[in-house]
Write an enzyme that holds these catalytic residues in place. Structure first.
Site, mmCIF file in Angstrom:
data_model
loop_
_atom_site.group_PDB
_atom_site.id
_atom_site.type_symbol
_atom_site.label_atom_id
_atom_site.label_comp_id
_atom_site.label_asym_id
_atom_site.label_seq_id
_atom_site.Cartn_x
_atom_site.Cartn_y
_atom_site.Cartn_z
ATOM 1 N N GLU A 163 -0.072 3.910 -4.016
ATOM 2 C CA GLU A 163 0.775 2.722 -4.163
ATOM 3 C C GLU A 163 1.384 2.589 -5.561
ATOM 4 O O GLU A 163 1.275 1.542 -6.200
ATOM 5 C CB GLU A 163 -0.034 1.465 -3.801
ATOM 6 C CG GLU A 163 -0.575 1.512 -2.376
ATOM 7 C CD GLU A 163 -1.498 0.355 -2.042
ATOM 8 O OE1 GLU A 163 -1.588 -0.606 -2.815
ATOM 9 O OE2 GLU A 163 -2.156 0.429 -0.973
ATOM 10 N N ASN A 211 -0.270 8.534 -1.626
ATOM 11 C CA ASN A 211 -0.527 7.650 -0.498
ATOM 12 C C ASN A 211 0.159 6.296 -0.723
ATOM 13 O O ASN A 211 0.056 5.726 -1.815
ATOM 14 C CB ASN A 211 -2.053 7.447 -0.401
ATOM 15 C CG ASN A 211 -2.496 6.765 0.870
ATOM 16 O OD1 ASN A 211 -2.090 7.145 1.964
ATOM 17 N ND2 ASN A 211 -3.352 5.755 0.744
ATOM 18 N N GLU A 231 -4.180 4.944 7.016
ATOM 19 C CA GLU A 231 -4.846 3.625 7.043
ATOM 20 C C GLU A 231 -4.297 2.776 8.193
ATOM 21 O O GLU A 231 -3.999 1.599 8.017
ATOM 22 C CB GLU A 231 -4.616 2.880 5.718
ATOM 23 C CG GLU A 231 -5.023 3.651 4.488
ATOM 24 C CD GLU A 231 -4.875 2.855 3.193
ATOM 25 O OE1 GLU A 231 -4.670 1.626 3.239
ATOM 26 O OE2 GLU A 231 -4.958 3.471 2.120
#
Ligand code: G3I
Length: 397
Positions: free
Chosen positions: A170, A216, A289
């Site tokens: 992120e 990610n 996720e």
């Protein structure tokens, strides 16, 4: 002529028997629950179906079903919180490996692969680190050295045991942030500048030559305008393309897949296109996720079927879109859900105005929901020519 036909028919019959004997025993009876776990069905395609695991639930003696489902249904696990910096090094210089080690040992016992989560993120940092930077007792050069030491220590400890590491998580802002033009956001960019991203991958590679190293992020399931100023997927695409061009050892992009039924989201082809475009750069991809939450109206909370059923249906449809897209892309290596039961999900604790939930594959009593059956059906009915075995890239040096 007749003889030739008989011979041809015989050849076809023998070939058919031969082919059938190589088809998994489950193939002809999709309604038979025997050996139809998600892990077994996923591995028919070489796809690892994973879940995040919650340490407290895994340790709870009164909750054996949690452990059974983790063991039986999934071929990969991710520590939901146990490998984050605040968990591993709550006090400076004193690592507490107990929870993370336990997850690694459990996974090994269960014959599961591990996604390591997470080396560099702006959340869940220990207070000694954030306070030290805030009060000036840790300067920029020291911070860089601390980050290097952290990555080296953690990756070295689990060297050879982690299949995919979320190296950087992120790093990119969202269009609703201030300023709205997409940029590198958060603690690390603020204190070290965007160069920390390349550094992190290089340090991780030096500590484990074989793990697949991932960037990610969320909200990168599909491309938008194509302008990196407001299209996060494009920003991430261009970022990883530039890292590769500079020889940075990055192997994959993880798309988190936190969706909500109130947003409508995407169709399979949009998502497959995004995975394809990352794959074209030579990268692996993964859904890392996945969960699909819904707003819990009063009716939902009161158990009104007319309000619950459309949400369960819409949640299942979103899982379906992400999984189909992943199956369609041979470089999509794993499909991980962020918790598998509404009994243990980050969603209700995070979204409370309005309250949200119902985000996972099983309900709070471990009953499989429509989303579970949809995921299972997708895995059962997929195959050539559109779904091919997975292609794993070699870790970059
Ligand atoms: O550890 C404390 C515990 O001591 C205390 O009693 C309890 C009281 O609330 O809080 C516990 O900490 C919580 C922690 O989860 C462990 O359960 C934190 O409050 C809570 O904020 C934390 O939430 C986690 C969240 O990341 C933090 O950002 C969620 O469990 C976790 O699912 C979530 O995971 C992130 C991924 O890592 C990255 N992508 C987004 C995803 C969802 O936010």
């Amino acid at each position: 002529m007749l003889l030739r036909r008989w011979i041809a028919a015989g050849v076809v019959a023998v070939a058919t028997v031969g082919v059938l004997s190589t088809v998994p025993a489950t193939a002809g009876r999709p309604h038979d629950p025997a050996d139809q776990s998600l892990r077994a069905l996923g591995l028919r395609h070489g796809l690892y179906v994973g879940t995040a695991v919650d340490t407290a639930a895994l340790d709870d003696p009164d909750d054996p079903r949690y452990r059974e489902i983790v063991r039986d249904e999934f071929s990969s696990v991710t520590a939901e919180n146990a490998m984050k910096w605040e968990s591993l090094e709550p006090t400076r210089g004193r690592y507490d490996w107990a929870a993370a080690d336990k997850i690694v040992a459990t996974a090994q016992r269960n014959g599961q692969r591990l996604r390591g989560h997470v080396l560099v993120w702006h959340n869940q940092l220990p207070t000694w680190l954030t306070d030290g930077v805030a009060d000036g007792s840790i300067d920029k050069a020291q911070l860089r050295q601390i980050l290097r030491q952290h990555i080296t220590t953690v990756v070295s400890r689990y060297r050879g045991k982690i299949w995919q590491w979320d190296v950087v998580n992120e790093a990119v802002s969202d269009p609703w942030d201030d300023p709205p033009t997409l940029h590198y956001k958060g603690f690390w960019a603020q204190h070290l500048g965007p160069g920390y991203v390349a550094d992190a991958f290089r340090w991780a590679r030096a500590a484990d030559p074989k793990a697949l190293l991932f960037y990610n992020d969320y909200n990168i399931e599909a491309f938008g305008s194509g302008d990196p100023a407001d299209d996060k997927t494009q920003f991430v695409h261009d970022m990883v393309r530039d890292l590769l061009a500079r020889g940075v050892p990055i192997d994959g992009v993880g798309s988190q897949g936190h969706l909500g039924t109130q947003y409508g989201n995407f169709d399979t082809f949009q998502v497959a296109d995004a995975l394809r475009r990352f794959a074209k750069l030579g990268l692996a991809t993964a859904f890392t996720e996945v969960d699909v939450r819904s707003q819990l109206t009063e009716g939902v909370r009161a158990g009104v079927p007319d309000e619950i059923n459309p949400r369960l249906q819409a949640s299942a449809a979103n899982f379906h879109v992400l999984l189909q897209a992943c199956l369609a892309e041979p470089r999509c290596l794993s499909f991980t859900v962020w918790g598998f039961t509404d009994r243990h999900s980050w969603v209700p604790g995070w979204f409370d105005d309005p309250p949200e939930g119902l985000a996972t594959l099983y309900d709070e009593n471990y009953q499989p929901k429509r989303a579970y059956q949809t995921v299972k059906a997708d895995l059962i009915f997929a195959g050539p020519p559109y779904v091919l075995p997975r292609v794993t890239p070699r870790p970059r040096r």
